[in-house]
Motif scaffolding. Sequence first.
Motif, PDB file in Angstrom:
ATOM      1  N   ASP A 159      34.952  65.240  13.130  1.00 51.90           N
ATOM      2  CA  ASP A 159      33.621  65.083  12.567  1.00 51.90           C
ATOM      3  C   ASP A 159      33.099  63.688  12.863  1.00 51.90           C
ATOM      4  O   ASP A 159      33.710  62.696  12.535  1.00 51.90           O
ATOM      5  CB  ASP A 159      33.648  65.314  11.068  1.00 51.90           C
ATOM      6  N   ASP A 160      31.951  63.612  13.499  1.00 53.70           N
ATOM      7  CA  ASP A 160      31.378  62.309  13.821  1.00 53.70           C
ATOM      8  C   ASP A 160      30.021  62.125  13.163  1.00 53.70           C
ATOM      9  O   ASP A 160      29.249  61.250  13.529  1.00 53.70           O
ATOM     10  CB  ASP A 160      31.250  62.149  15.342  1.00 53.70           C
ATOM     11  N   GLY A 161      29.705  62.981  12.229  1.00 52.34           N
ATOM     12  CA  GLY A 161      28.461  62.833  11.504  1.00 52.34           C
ATOM     13  C   GLY A 161      27.312  63.643  12.067  1.00 52.34           C
ATOM     14  O   GLY A 161      26.275  63.774  11.428  1.00 52.34           O
ATOM     15  N   TYR A 162      27.467  64.154  13.243  1.00 51.11           N
ATOM     16  CA  TYR A 162      26.409  64.964  13.843  1.00 51.11           C
ATOM     17  C   TYR A 162      26.822  66.424  13.828  1.00 51.11           C
ATOM     18  O   TYR A 162      27.993  66.754  13.719  1.00 51.11           O
ATOM     19  CB  TYR A 162      26.125  64.519  15.279  1.00 51.11           C
ATOM     20  N   ARG A 163      25.816  67.253  13.940  1.00 52.04           N
ATOM     21  CA  ARG A 163      26.098  68.685  13.987  1.00 52.04           C
ATOM     22  C   ARG A 163      26.078  69.149  15.435  1.00 52.04           C
ATOM     23  O   ARG A 163      25.196  68.797  16.203  1.00 52.04           O
ATOM     24  CB  ARG A 163      25.075  69.443  13.156  1.00 52.04           C
ATOM     25  N   TRP A 164      27.049  69.945  15.779  1.00 53.36           N
ATOM     26  CA  TRP A 164      27.210  70.368  17.168  1.00 53.36           C
ATOM     27  C   TRP A 164      27.278  71.876  17.274  1.00 53.36           C
ATOM     28  O   TRP A 164      27.835  72.551  16.417  1.00 53.36           O
ATOM     29  CB  TRP A 164      28.493  69.762  17.748  1.00 53.36           C
ATOM     30  N   ARG A 165      26.721  72.350  18.351  1.00 51.06           N
ATOM     31  CA  ARG A 165      26.813  73.781  18.634  1.00 51.06           C
ATOM     32  C   ARG A 165      27.640  73.969  19.904  1.00 51.06           C
ATOM     33  O   ARG A 165      27.346  73.393  20.942  1.00 51.06           O
ATOM     34  CB  ARG A 165      25.412  74.366  18.837  1.00 51.06           C
ATOM     35  N   LYS A 166      28.642  74.761  19.771  1.00 53.86           N
ATOM     36  CA  LYS A 166      29.491  75.017  20.928  1.00 53.86           C
ATOM     37  C   LYS A 166      28.778  75.960  21.882  1.00 53.86           C
ATOM     38  O   LYS A 166      28.248  76.983  21.474  1.00 53.86           O
ATOM     39  CB  LYS A 166      30.807  75.640  20.471  1.00 53.86           C
ATOM     40  N   TYR A 167      28.724  75.607  23.128  1.00 50.82           N
ATOM     41  CA  TYR A 167      28.023  76.481  24.062  1.00 50.82           C
ATOM     42  C   TYR A 167      28.893  76.935  25.224  1.00 50.82           C
ATOM     43  O   TYR A 167      28.418  77.665  26.105  1.00 50.82           O
ATOM     44  CB  TYR A 167      26.759  75.804  24.595  1.00 50.82           C
ATOM     45  N   SER A 180      36.203  72.412  25.647  1.00 52.33           N
ATOM     46  CA  SER A 180      35.078  72.967  24.899  1.00 52.33           C
ATOM     47  C   SER A 180      33.838  72.121  25.122  1.00 52.33           C
ATOM     48  O   SER A 180      33.912  70.898  25.214  1.00 52.33           O
ATOM     49  CB  SER A 180      35.400  73.007  23.405  1.00 52.33           C
ATOM     50  N   TYR A 181      32.708  72.794  25.205  1.00 49.00           N
ATOM     51  CA  TYR A 181      31.437  72.127  25.450  1.00 49.00           C
ATOM     52  C   TYR A 181      30.552  72.264  24.222  1.00 49.00           C
ATOM     53  O   TYR A 181      30.337  73.366  23.726  1.00 49.00           O
ATOM     54  CB  TYR A 181      30.743  72.747  26.665  1.00 49.00           C
ATOM     55  N   TYR A 182      30.047  71.145  23.755  1.00 56.30           N
ATOM     56  CA  TYR A 182      29.193  71.148  22.584  1.00 56.30           C
ATOM     57  C   TYR A 182      27.863  70.473  22.913  1.00 56.30           C
ATOM     58  O   TYR A 182      27.797  69.558  23.738  1.00 56.30           O
ATOM     59  CB  TYR A 182      29.844  70.390  21.427  1.00 56.30           C
ATOM     60  N   ARG A 183      26.848  70.916  22.230  1.00 59.08           N
ATOM     61  CA  ARG A 183      25.528  70.309  22.351  1.00 59.08           C
ATOM     62  C   ARG A 183      25.084  69.945  20.943  1.00 59.08           C
ATOM     63  O   ARG A 183      25.356  70.671  19.993  1.00 59.08           O
ATOM     64  CB  ARG A 183      24.568  71.331  22.981  1.00 59.08           C
ATOM     65  N   CYS A 184      24.410  68.837  20.816  1.00 61.65           N
ATOM     66  CA  CYS A 184      23.907  68.420  19.509  1.00 61.65           C
ATOM     67  C   CYS A 184      22.946  69.482  18.988  1.00 61.65           C
ATOM     68  O   CYS A 184      22.063  69.950  19.699  1.00 61.65           O
ATOM     69  CB  CYS A 184      23.205  67.074  19.600  1.00 61.65           C
ATOM     70  N   SER A 185      23.157  69.878  17.728  1.00 61.12           N
ATOM     71  CA  SER A 185      22.367  70.966  17.151  1.00 61.12           C
ATOM     72  C   SER A 185      20.927  70.561  16.863  1.00 61.12           C
ATOM     73  O   SER A 185      20.070  71.422  16.700  1.00 61.12           O
ATOM     74  CB  SER A 185      23.005  71.452  15.847  1.00 61.12           C
ATOM     75  N   THR A 186      20.687  69.271  16.815  1.00 65.70           N
ATOM     76  CA  THR A 186      19.329  68.819  16.516  1.00 65.70           C
ATOM     77  C   THR A 186      18.407  69.159  17.683  1.00 65.70           C
ATOM     78  O   THR A 186      18.740  68.916  18.839  1.00 65.70           O
ATOM     79  CB  THR A 186      19.308  67.304  16.260  1.00 65.70           C
ATOM     80  N   GLU A 187      17.242  69.695  17.334  1.00 66.00           N
ATOM     81  CA  GLU A 187      16.305  70.140  18.350  1.00 66.00           C
ATOM     82  C   GLU A 187      15.925  68.992  19.285  1.00 66.00           C
ATOM     83  O   GLU A 187      15.644  67.880  18.851  1.00 66.00           O
ATOM     84  CB  GLU A 187      15.045  70.703  17.683  1.00 66.00           C
ATOM     85  N   LYS A 188      15.896  69.267  20.540  1.00 61.59           N
ATOM     86  CA  LYS A 188      15.478  68.349  21.594  1.00 61.59           C
ATOM     87  C   LYS A 188      16.399  67.145  21.770  1.00 61.59           C
ATOM     88  O   LYS A 188      16.096  66.234  22.530  1.00 61.59           O
ATOM     89  CB  LYS A 188      14.040  67.870  21.364  1.00 61.59           C
ATOM     90  N   CYS A 189      17.501  67.149  21.075  1.00 61.09           N
ATOM     91  CA  CYS A 189      18.467  66.068  21.301  1.00 61.09           C
ATOM     92  C   CYS A 189      19.312  66.442  22.524  1.00 61.09           C
ATOM     93  O   CYS A 189      19.897  67.523  22.582  1.00 61.09           O
ATOM     94  CB  CYS A 189      19.358  65.860  20.088  1.00 61.09           C
ATOM     95  N   PRO A 190      19.350  65.568  23.512  1.00 63.46           N
ATOM     96  CA  PRO A 190      20.014  65.910  24.768  1.00 63.46           C
ATOM     97  C   PRO A 190      21.521  65.673  24.786  1.00 63.46           C
ATOM     98  O   PRO A 190      22.169  65.908  25.803  1.00 63.46           O
ATOM     99  CB  PRO A 190      19.338  64.972  25.766  1.00 63.46           C
ATOM    100  N   VAL A 191      22.060  65.207  23.679  1.00 64.12           N
ATOM    101  CA  VAL A 191      23.459  64.783  23.707  1.00 64.12           C
ATOM    102  C   VAL A 191      24.412  65.971  23.792  1.00 64.12           C
ATOM    103  O   VAL A 191      24.247  66.984  23.127  1.00 64.12           O
ATOM    104  CB  VAL A 191      23.793  63.941  22.465  1.00 64.12           C
ATOM    105  N   LYS A 192      25.379  65.809  24.655  1.00 62.98           N
ATOM    106  CA  LYS A 192      26.429  66.816  24.789  1.00 62.98           C
ATOM    107  C   LYS A 192      27.766  66.129  24.593  1.00 62.98           C
ATOM    108  O   LYS A 192      27.891  64.929  24.782  1.00 62.98           O
ATOM    109  CB  LYS A 192      26.389  67.451  26.186  1.00 62.98           C
TER     110      LYS A 192
END
Length: 315
Positions: A159-167, A180-192
């Motif tokens: 847990d790093d404080g951000y919400r992630w969606r596994k894609y 595993s590949y994750y993308r930040c769950s926040t809309e329009k946030c480009p962080v992976k």
Amino acid sequence: MSEEFNRFYYHQTFPDDDQLRNTSGGAATFPHSGYNTFTFYTDSSVNGQQMFDPTSYVNFTDFLHGSADYSSFKDSEKPAVEAVYGGEIPATLNSLGSSSASEAAEDDGYLNKGKKKKKMAEDGEGSSKKEVKAKKKKEKKQREPRFAFMTKSEVDHLDDGYRWRKYGQKAVKNSPYPRSYYRCSTEKCPVKKRLERSFIDTSIVITAYEGQHNHNQPAPRRGDMAGMFAPPSMLVPPLPQLQENQSFPPELLVQIPHQHLYSYNGSSTNNLYHQPQTLIQHQQFHQFTDHGLLQDIYNSSCVPKQQHRDFHILQ
DNA sequence: CGGCTTTGACCTGCGC
DNA sequence: GCGCAGGTCAAAGCCG
């Protein structure tokens, strides 16, 4: 340091482990603190170059090549380079690649299939596939700066404080553990981010972040206790006395117990089986070959593929 | 029901 | 051109 280069925060430990240096251009010295608990490797670069001020510290390229010249260091100061952190993206980087974040996202494969097909159709109507291919080749995608670090943990997804969606998840060649590949769950946030467990030392999780968050840490959801139960080693330490224009993404402020730090032995060698420098004492050294994330990270930086890199675990 | 994971298919780049 | 590997998509399923 030239504006052409990323700003680097450079931590190095000394044999007695009671000093910590942090530099971003000019050297700034920080007293011993929790900040020697980082282990980062980065491929953020500009024009393939990545370095510290060579007048003060070793050239970063040489550092990665294992050919850094430490002769100007006093023996007592020869660094067991422990952590490298790539900081802000310089303004000049934007001019090298796309002119906007959305364009960068598209170039970086963020288009969904529908968009991709549409774009293909748009590009392909009047021009041949070859031209499209050539165009794409010309516009070689500029990767976001990427940071990786290794954490000794039984839990894969820290847990790093951000919400992630596994894609996605892929099997890693030569490794029983998937990536595993994750993308930040926040809309329009480009962080992976990518997670993979080291098959050399299965207690090690390698985390790689790509991009920078364009938002604050989201508030925990109702019932989300991750932060509350995070072990002390995962808590975010107070910020050091960085200068005004320096940034230190909080998601990277993850403490790693010092006894678990990885270290790069900065001696100049191409021999994977060389003896560690004697100035680093009480360490067990393990071979750490560069598969998976690390390989990718270093491949995309400036390390020649055939060159050996020696990584060791400090214990 | 919303948010997330799983997973096979697909895309892309690269080396041979 | 082909095959491989890495990366991504998106439908289906799971879970609180």
